[in-house]
Motif scaffolding. Structure first.
Motif, short mmCIF file in Angstrom:
data_model
loop_
_atom_site.label_atom_id
_atom_site.label_comp_id
_atom_site.label_asym_id
_atom_site.label_seq_id
_atom_site.Cartn_x
_atom_site.Cartn_y
_atom_site.Cartn_z
N GLU A 1 12.86 -9.46 3.22
CA GLU A 1 14.77 -10.34 3.79
C GLU A 1 15.47 -9.18 4.87
O GLU A 1 16.30 -8.67 3.38
CB GLU A 1 15.18 -11.28 2.90
N PRO A 2 16.51 -9.71 5.41
CA PRO A 2 17.06 -8.76 6.00
C PRO A 2 18.74 -8.76 5.06
O PRO A 2 20.07 -7.63 4.65
CB PRO A 2 17.71 -9.37 7.01
N ARG A 3 18.43 -9.74 3.90
CA ARG A 3 20.73 -9.96 3.12
C ARG A 3 19.88 -9.98 2.08
O ARG A 3 20.37 -8.65 0.61
CB ARG A 3 20.82 -10.97 3.27
N MET A 4 18.83 -10.34 1.07
CA MET A 4 18.07 -9.82 -0.18
C MET A 4 17.12 -9.36 -0.54
O MET A 4 17.15 -9.49 -1.60
CB MET A 4 18.04 -12.01 -0.41
N ARG A 5 16.50 -8.79 0.52
CA ARG A 5 16.14 -7.98 0.54
C ARG A 5 14.41 -8.39 -0.90
O ARG A 5 14.00 -7.50 -1.17
CB ARG A 5 16.25 -6.92 -0.34
N ARG A 6 14.55 -9.76 -0.73
CA ARG A 6 12.86 -9.53 -0.94
C ARG A 6 12.31 -9.70 -0.55
O ARG A 6 12.01 -9.45 0.53
CB ARG A 6 12.97 -11.71 -1.65
N VAL A 7 10.81 -8.58 -1.68
CA VAL A 7 9.47 -8.47 -0.50
C VAL A 7 8.51 -9.64 -0.47
O VAL A 7 7.85 -10.06 -1.74
CB VAL A 7 9.34 -7.66 -1.42
N ARG A 8 7.71 -10.27 0.60
CA ARG A 8 6.82 -10.29 0.61
C ARG A 8 6.03 -10.00 1.04
O ARG A 8 5.41 -9.08 1.92
CB ARG A 8 7.05 -11.79 1.64
N MET A 9 4.69 -10.46 0.85
CA MET A 9 3.40 -10.06 1.17
C MET A 9 2.81 -10.76 2.04
O MET A 9 1.83 -11.76 1.25
CB MET A 9 2.42 -9.14 0.32
N PRO A 10 2.73 -11.63 2.96
CA PRO A 10 2.56 -12.66 4.17
C PRO A 10 0.63 -12.08 4.25
O PRO A 10 -0.18 -12.58 4.30
CB PRO A 10 2.99 -12.25 5.12
N ARG A 11 -0.30 -11.33 3.87
CA ARG A 11 -0.91 -10.53 4.31
C ARG A 11 -1.54 -9.35 3.79
O ARG A 11 -1.23 -8.60 3.83
CB ARG A 11 -1.06 -11.03 5.92
N ALA A 12 -2.80 -9.71 3.58
CA ALA A 12 -3.57 -7.66 3.14
C ALA A 12 -5.00 -7.79 3.58
O ALA A 12 -5.73 -8.98 3.84
CB ALA A 12 -3.29 -7.52 1.36
N VAL A 13 -5.59 -6.34 3.37
CA VAL A 13 -7.04 -6.41 4.35
C VAL A 13 -7.61 -5.62 3.15
O VAL A 13 -7.38 -4.31 3.18
CB VAL A 13 -7.11 -6.14 5.34
N SER A 14 -8.53 -5.95 2.97
CA SER A 14 -9.04 -4.99 1.46
C SER A 14 -9.96 -5.31 1.64
O SER A 14 -11.31 -5.76 1.23
CB SER A 14 -8.82 -5.54 -0.20
N ILE A 15 -11.20 -3.67 1.87
CA ILE A 15 -12.15 -3.31 2.33
C ILE A 15 -13.00 -2.35 1.21
O ILE A 15 -12.44 -1.40 0.80
CB ILE A 15 -12.54 -2.61 3.69
N ALA A 16 -14.19 -3.28 0.44
CA ALA A 16 -14.78 -1.84 -0.77
C ALA A 16 -15.88 -1.29 -0.62
O ALA A 16 -16.99 -2.17 0.39
CB ALA A 16 -14.96 -2.85 -2.03
N ASP A 17 -16.15 -0.54 -0.63
CA ASP A 17 -17.56 -0.02 -1.06
C ASP A 17 -17.89 0.21 -2.46
O ASP A 17 -17.69 1.11 -3.25
CB ASP A 17 -17.79 1.20 -0.73
N CYS A 18 -18.68 -0.78 -2.62
CA CYS A 18 -19.66 -1.32 -4.28
C CYS A 18 -20.52 -1.13 -3.89
O CYS A 18 -21.38 -1.61 -4.91
CB CYS A 18 -18.93 -2.62 -5.00
N GLY A 19 -21.39 -0.02 -3.12
CA GLY A 19 -22.24 -0.52 -3.20
C GLY A 19 -23.25 -1.75 -2.52
O GLY A 19 -22.90 -2.52 -1.81
#
Length: 722
Positions: free
Chosen positions: A593-611
């Motif tokens: 947010e430009p004033r309060m500077r609260r951080v949000r995480m609207p999306r994430a992509v995670s790709i794993a190599d677990c065999g």
């Protein structure tokens, strides 16, 4: 069992959990139970001179107060802990090493009386000065063993581009929903303990040594754990105290430890400081890493600081690597393993530094990492058994839409002025394996029972086992019972370090093969109609049972004796001809947010190599949970230490802030699902721990991209961005 894609099945324990039918350690009911409550020390360091218990004994309902005099003298330390079970944890001691250390146990007819009685016990102390923080006067630095490959000092001196920064990870506490709990019943000369633990054999052996009892007379049962995350992997002294109380009174005793006491007495993630120096040549090739890590440590604790290098040394093709580390000994309880214990803070530091170096070089963070991929373990000189990290990065970038990213910090905004940042990072975690002894019995009555080493902490190990059994054998899924965490059913090994599935799933597959062979021999040329149960009924055979064993690469059948003894018997990640690691790539968008500077995480992509993926549904769940925790660890969680008294200030879920549903946006998960033929017979690698590795770095790298501010500590607060 032939290796192929396994189907997605629902969690086999989901229905019981939704119905409230799943029993946890404190849910077992007994006739005439006594309720227990620990009495914590109220000083941080010194000596307990005496206890005033008169007021406590006067509380209606209080039956007895168990003190040091009611327990045998502490056992002598083992000369070689590696050759047998680990040393028993201390029970009651006059020497106080940390605030909250247990000094007595109150037994009462009701929980309320036990609480009131514990509050009424008064200890008399001779207090001493103490060091409560990593930077306190009196804290003592103790260097650990180096991890070294090549000549990193010389290579760094010659590098044309360098980064030298320090990153700080805070003290954090596990907060599983199920509180630490022990119920003990002593009947007919046999002791049964119901414990919420990831290490039932460890609890059995620790209790046996503490109260001078033959471990063969003790059964520990932990069929379901309401979250562990490493906190429940260590036997604690209270288990032996409760067991002794049951023996002294001849009545069942139940202890559920309040969360505030758990903060003060159980293990935790220690504050750690990480100085990372990286060097690269003009072409952008990483040439050197000199990395020093140190963390807060109790006076006698053994949580190893050198393990901060187990993942970072294997992220890239850096042939000259020097990893140094140290314990900073202070007066608090033992730190310990908390999900992704060392790579969570180390990959936060290392991957933040890699991002800083990429920016300094003018290189795209994705392209820079791909250009420095490696196929050989710098520490051993051996190849990786499998490595699909670049595939994780490429697939994550594609799904995330990384090609649309504008590289300049602060260049991406929404119409209302909200700052948008895109960041990425990678992580790694050692893939290990433990031996297993398992029994599979299939009956003509429609029931099947598989018993083996392992613990169900909600991660889905029972579902993974069931997927292998149901895919390989025509048995009734509703009649399948999977018994884990029970020392009376099978020898038990600690379930931690992402080796639970790697330990038991190959055994389940082997049991399928042997059961098929046994059925083939039994039925011969007869082919009765129906599933295995009906076939057994048709030939009038009540049941068929097979027993199997499995162990890791480089181990032999001798390791099964260590398993039976409750000793540590882990193989990997460094094997005779290769190193086995799991990998992940995280891509994160933050909005600020430009004033309060609260951080949000609207999306994430995670790709794993677990065999090879054994249980798609629970594997995906592991990744979702790890990313949520990564967000929480980066932006919310920190345990506040009271320098005046040596205790913790925010020791409950009201003040220890964690992520909630409203904090989390869309999480897209991908699994490479490429079997590792060298890791084990089923080709799987660990997943639960690796998910958090690198997640925090991806978030702070995204914050830098949004704001142009480098935050080198966790958690990131609003004031850091104002």
């Amino acid at each position: 069992m032939p290796i192929g894609a396994l189907p997605e099945i629902a969690r086999i324990d989901a229905r019981d959990k939704v119905r409230g039918a799943t029993l946890y350690a404190a849910d077992h009911w007994f006739d005439r139970p006594l309720y227990a409550m620990l009495v914590p020390a109220r000083i941080a360091k010194g000596t307990l001179l005496g206890l005033d218990t008169a007021a406590a004994l006067a509380v209606p309902g209080v039956v007895r107060i168990v003190t040091e005099q009611d327990l045998p003298a502490p056992p002598k330390p083992l000369t070689e802990a590696s050759e047998g079970p680990p040393p028993a944890p201390p029970t009651f001691r006059k020497e106080i090493g940390f605030r909250g250390q247990s000094i007595a146990l109150v037994l009462a007819e009701t929980l309320e009386a036990a609480i009131e009685g514990a509050d009424a016990v008064v200890g008399r102390y001779a207090a001493q000065p103490f060091a409560s923080r990593i930077d306190s006067d009196g804290a003592r630095r103790e260097p650990a063993e180096d991890k070294k490959a090549g000549d990193a000092g010389a290579a760094l001196a010659q590098a044309s581009n360098k980064i030298d920064q320090t990153y700080v990870s805070p003290t954090q506490h596990h907060n599983p929903i199920e509180l630490l709990a022990t119920s003990a019943v002593f009947e007919g000369g046999r002791l049964t303990i119901y414990e919420c633990t990831q290490h039932s054999a460890g609890v059995r052996d620790a209790v046996a040594r503490s109260i001078r009892m033959d471990p063969r007379q003790i059964d520990v049962k932990s069929p379901s754990v309401g979250g562990g995350f490493g906190q429940k992997g260590t036997p604690y002294g209270h288990s032996a105290i409760v067991a002794r109380a049951a023996m002294l009174t001849g009545r069942p005793v139940k202890l559920v430890i309040p969360r505030g006491q758990i903060f003060h007495g159980a293990s935790f993630r220690p504050e750690s400081h990480h100085r990372v120096r990286l060097g690269a040549d003009a072409s952008g090739k990483l040439t050197a890493a000199v990395y020093h890590a140190e963390h807060e440590q109790s006076l006698n604790g053994h949580f190893p600081p050198a393990d901060y290098h187990e993942a970072t040394s294997r992220l890239y093709d850096i042939r000259d690597y020097l990893g140094t580390s140290a314990d900073i000994r202070i007066d608090r309880q033992d730190p310990g393993y908390m999900r992704c214990p060392h790579p969570q803070p180390s990959c936060f530091a290392f991957e933040s530094a890699v991002d800083e170096l990429a920016v300094q070089l003018g290189r795209d963070p994705v392209e820079f990492r791909l250009a420095n991929d490696g196929r050989v373990d710098p520490l051993t000189g051996k190849p990786y058994s499998s490595r699909f990290l670049s595939e994780c990065i490429r697939e994550g970038a594609r799904r995330f839409g990384w090609s649309q990213r504008k590289p300049e910090p602060g260049s991406m905004r929404l119409d209302d002025g909200t700052l948008v940042g895109w960041g990425m990072a990678v992580g790694a975690y050692p893939s290990m394996m433990v031996p297993s002894l398992a029994t599979l019995r299939i009956g003509a009555d429609g029931r099947s029972r598989f018993s083996a080493s392992g613990h169900e902490m909600g991660q889905g190990i029972k579902t993974s086992i069931a997927n292998v059994l149901l895919e390989g054998l025509r048995i009734d899924p509703d009649g399948l019972e999977i018994v884990v965490g029970d020392t009376s059913a099978a020898p038990q090994h600690i379930t931690a370090g992402s080796w639970g599935s790697a330990g038991v799933v190959p055994a389940a597959a082997k049991a399928v093969d042997q059961m098929r062979a046994a059925l083939g021999e039994l039925l011969s040329d007869r082919i009765p109609v129906g599933n295995v149960h009906r076939q057994l009924a048709a030939v009038k055979r009540p049941y068929v049972e097979v027993q199997v064993s499995s162990w890791g690469p480089g181990q032999d059948a001798g390791v099964l004796q260590r398993l039976r003894q409750g000793a540590y018997a882990v193989a990997g990640p460094e094997y005779a001809g290769f190193t086995t690691m799991s990998y992940i790539a995280h891509f994160v968008e933050v909005q600020i947010e430009p004033r309060m500077r609260r951080v949000r995480m609207p999306r994430a992509v995670s790709i794993a190599d677990c065999g090879r993926v054994i249980s798609p549904r629970t594997a995906m769940s592991q990744v979702y949970g790890g990313v949520v925790w990564g967000f929480s660890a980066t932006l919310r969680e920190a345990t506040e230490i009271d320098r005046r008294y040596g205790g913790y200030l925010n020791c409950d879920l009201a003040d220890y802030v964690v992520a909630v549903n409203a904090d989390i946006g869309e999480i897209e998960v991908g699994l490479i699902n490429q079997p590792d033929p060298l890791a084990n017979s089923m080709g799987l690698k660990g997943l639960g721990e690796v998910v958090m590795a690198g997640c925090s770095a991806a978030i702070v790298n995204a914050i830098y991209h949004a704001t142009g501010k480098r935050i080198r500590h966790m958690p990131v607060r609003i004031e850091d961005l104002l």
